[in-house]
Write a protein that holds these residues in place. Structure first.
Motif, PDB file in Angstrom:
ATOM      1  N   SER A  65       0.808  -1.226   0.000  1.00  0.00           N
ATOM      2  CA  SER A  65       0.000   0.000   0.000  1.00  0.00           C
ATOM      3  C   SER A  65       0.839   1.272   0.000  1.00  0.00           C
ATOM      4  N   GLY A  66       2.113   1.144   0.372  1.00  0.00           N
ATOM      5  CA  GLY A  66       2.959   2.321   0.507  1.00  0.00           C
ATOM      6  C   GLY A  66       2.777   3.031   1.843  1.00  0.00           C
ATOM      7  N   LYS A  67       1.970   2.462   2.718  1.00  0.00           N
ATOM      8  CA  LYS A  67       1.702   3.078   4.021  1.00  0.00           C
ATOM      9  C   LYS A  67       2.821   2.762   5.008  1.00  0.00           C
ATOM     10  N   VAL A  68       3.003   3.665   5.980  1.00  0.00           N
ATOM     11  CA  VAL A  68       3.983   3.460   7.048  1.00  0.00           C
ATOM     12  C   VAL A  68       3.284   3.641   8.385  1.00  0.00           C
ATOM     13  N   TRP A  69       3.845   3.030   9.437  1.00  0.00           N
ATOM     14  CA  TRP A  69       3.326   3.197  10.784  1.00  0.00           C
ATOM     15  C   TRP A  69       4.505   3.307  11.727  1.00  0.00           C
ATOM     16  N   THR A  70       4.334   4.077  12.780  1.00  0.00           N
ATOM     17  CA  THR A  70       5.417   4.312  13.731  1.00  0.00           C
ATOM     18  C   THR A  70       5.614   3.111  14.638  1.00  0.00           C
ATOM     19  N   LEU A  71       6.853   2.612  14.680  1.00  0.00           N
ATOM     20  CA  LEU A  71       7.232   1.582  15.642  1.00  0.00           C
ATOM     21  C   LEU A  71       7.699   2.234  16.937  1.00  0.00           C
ATOM     22  N   ILE A  72       8.567   3.252  16.786  1.00  0.00           N
ATOM     23  CA  ILE A  72       9.079   3.977  17.957  1.00  0.00           C
ATOM     24  C   ILE A  72       9.663   5.312  17.499  1.00  0.00           C
ATOM     25  N   PRO A 104       8.737  -5.586  11.090  1.00  0.00           N
ATOM     26  CA  PRO A 104       8.343  -5.933   9.727  1.00  0.00           C
ATOM     27  C   PRO A 104       9.564  -6.124   8.824  1.00  0.00           C
ATOM     28  N   PRO A 105       9.388  -6.697   7.633  1.00  0.00           N
ATOM     29  CA  PRO A 105      10.511  -6.934   6.733  1.00  0.00           C
ATOM     30  C   PRO A 105      11.181  -5.664   6.199  1.00  0.00           C
ATOM     31  N   VAL A 106      10.423  -4.547   6.173  1.00  0.00           N
ATOM     32  CA  VAL A 106      10.964  -3.279   5.673  1.00  0.00           C
ATOM     33  C   VAL A 106      10.705  -2.206   6.724  1.00  0.00           C
ATOM     34  N   VAL A 107      11.757  -1.445   7.069  1.00  0.00           N
ATOM     35  CA  VAL A 107      11.621  -0.351   8.027  1.00  0.00           C
ATOM     36  C   VAL A 107      12.181   0.931   7.431  1.00  0.00           C
ATOM     37  N   ARG A 108      11.687   2.042   7.939  1.00  0.00           N
ATOM     38  CA  ARG A 108      12.138   3.367   7.499  1.00  0.00           C
ATOM     39  C   ARG A 108      12.677   4.124   8.702  1.00  0.00           C
ATOM     40  N   PHE A 109      13.828   4.767   8.508  1.00  0.00           N
ATOM     41  CA  PHE A 109      14.446   5.600   9.532  1.00  0.00           C
ATOM     42  C   PHE A 109      14.359   7.055   9.091  1.00  0.00           C
ATOM     43  N   THR A 110      14.022   7.935  10.032  1.00  0.00           N
ATOM     44  CA  THR A 110      13.984   9.370   9.761  1.00  0.00           C
ATOM     45  C   THR A 110      14.572  10.105  10.957  1.00  0.00           C
ATOM     46  N   VAL A 111      15.422  11.087  10.703  1.00  0.00           N
ATOM     47  CA  VAL A 111      15.870  12.004  11.750  1.00  0.00           C
ATOM     48  C   VAL A 111      15.291  13.368  11.388  1.00  0.00           C
ATOM     49  N   THR A 112      14.321  13.814  12.184  1.00  0.00           N
ATOM     50  CA  THR A 112      13.661  15.093  11.927  1.00  0.00           C
ATOM     51  C   THR A 112      14.386  16.193  12.690  1.00  0.00           C
ATOM     52  N   HIS A 113      14.664  17.278  11.979  1.00  0.00           N
ATOM     53  CA  HIS A 113      15.300  18.451  12.578  1.00  0.00           C
ATOM     54  C   HIS A 113      14.211  19.445  12.955  1.00  0.00           C
ATOM     55  N   GLY A 114      14.199  19.900  14.210  1.00  0.00           N
ATOM     56  CA  GLY A 114      13.194  20.841  14.678  1.00  0.00           C
ATOM     57  C   GLY A 114      13.454  22.269  14.224  1.00  0.00           C
ATOM     58  N   ASP A 115      14.672  22.565  13.818  1.00  0.00           N
ATOM     59  CA  ASP A 115      15.024  23.905  13.338  1.00  0.00           C
ATOM     60  C   ASP A 115      16.277  23.791  12.460  1.00  0.00           C
ATOM     61  N   ALA A 116      16.877  24.905  12.088  1.00  0.00           N
ATOM     62  CA  ALA A 116      18.028  24.896  11.181  1.00  0.00           C
ATOM     63  C   ALA A 116      19.370  24.914  11.915  1.00  0.00           C
ATOM     64  N   ASP A 117      19.383  24.698  13.239  1.00  0.00           N
ATOM     65  CA  ASP A 117      20.639  24.631  13.977  1.00  0.00           C
ATOM     66  C   ASP A 117      21.428  23.399  13.533  1.00  0.00           C
ATOM     67  N   SER A 118      22.728  23.534  13.431  1.00  0.00           N
ATOM     68  CA  SER A 118      23.583  22.441  12.960  1.00  0.00           C
ATOM     69  C   SER A 118      23.798  21.385  14.034  1.00  0.00           C
ATOM     70  N   ALA A 119      23.822  20.129  13.568  1.00  0.00           N
ATOM     71  CA  ALA A 119      24.157  19.006  14.447  1.00  0.00           C
ATOM     72  C   ALA A 119      24.965  18.002  13.640  1.00  0.00           C
ATOM     73  N   THR A 120      26.020  17.494  14.252  1.00  0.00           N
ATOM     74  CA  THR A 120      26.803  16.424  13.640  1.00  0.00           C
ATOM     75  C   THR A 120      26.405  15.131  14.329  1.00  0.00           C
ATOM     76  N   TYR A 121      25.941  14.163  13.530  1.00  0.00           N
ATOM     77  CA  TYR A 121      25.478  12.907  14.121  1.00  0.00           C
ATOM     78  C   TYR A 121      25.573  11.781  13.109  1.00  0.00           C
ATOM     79  N   SER A 122      25.504  10.572  13.657  1.00  0.00           N
ATOM     80  CA  SER A 122      25.401   9.369  12.837  1.00  0.00           C
ATOM     81  C   SER A 122      24.286   8.511  13.417  1.00  0.00           C
ATOM     82  N   VAL A 123      23.749   7.620  12.582  1.00  0.00           N
ATOM     83  CA  VAL A 123      22.759   6.652  13.037  1.00  0.00           C
ATOM     84  C   VAL A 123      23.180   5.283  12.502  1.00  0.00           C
ATOM     85  N   GLY A 124      23.320   4.336  13.414  1.00  0.00           N
ATOM     86  CA  GLY A 124      23.616   2.960  13.051  1.00  0.00           C
ATOM     87  C   GLY A 124      22.468   2.077  13.487  1.00  0.00           C
TER      88      GLY A 124
END
Length: 128
Positions: A65-72, A104-124
């Motif tokens: 369906s192309g739909k997504v749901w929040t796991l956490i 589920p077999p397919v998951v999506r990761f998103t890092v949402t920025h609340g503003d334009a302040d800079s942050a250096t980060y990684s996600v594993g």
């Protein structure tokens, strides 16, 4: 927003390489190894300017369906820190930290920025 879709990832994967960012990057969709029951995601923030308010979210994806749901989804991070999110059946649920849910077999990761302040980060992400 475009998705980056990656198939056949291994049991550990770099979702977002360490870099300075000022806006929400494209989402990353991963096809998980067969039999995956648990996910641990690590967000490592190594530098910030002001208060960037980063929020890491893991969603399930239904390819039919192309739909997504929040796991956490974690609480907003605005300081240099390392945080983890855990998803899997039988885990003791804790808000913004652990979800008792089937992976589920397919998951999506998103890092949402609340503003334009800079942050250096990684996600594993680590799967078992």
């Amino acid at each position: 927003m475009a998705n980056n879709i990656r198939g056949g990832v291994g049991h550990s994967h770099t979702v977002y390489a360490s870099a300075a960012r000022t806006a929400t990057p494209d989402t990353e969709e991963l096809e998980l190894p067969k039999g995956t029951r648990f996910i641990t995601a690590v967000i490592d923030v190594t530098a910030v300017t002001a208060t960037p308010a980063l929020t890491l979210k893991i969603e399930g994806v239904d390819r039919a369906s192309g739909k997504v749901w929040t796991l956490i989804e974690d609480a907003a991070v605005s300081t240099v820190s390392t945080g983890t999110l855990h998803v899997g059946p039988g885990l003791t649920a804790a808000a913004n930290v652990t979800a008792n849910a089937m992976v589920p077999p397919v998951v999506r990761f998103t890092v949402t920025h609340g503003d334009a302040d800079s942050a250096t980060y990684s996600v594993g992400a680590h799967f078992s």
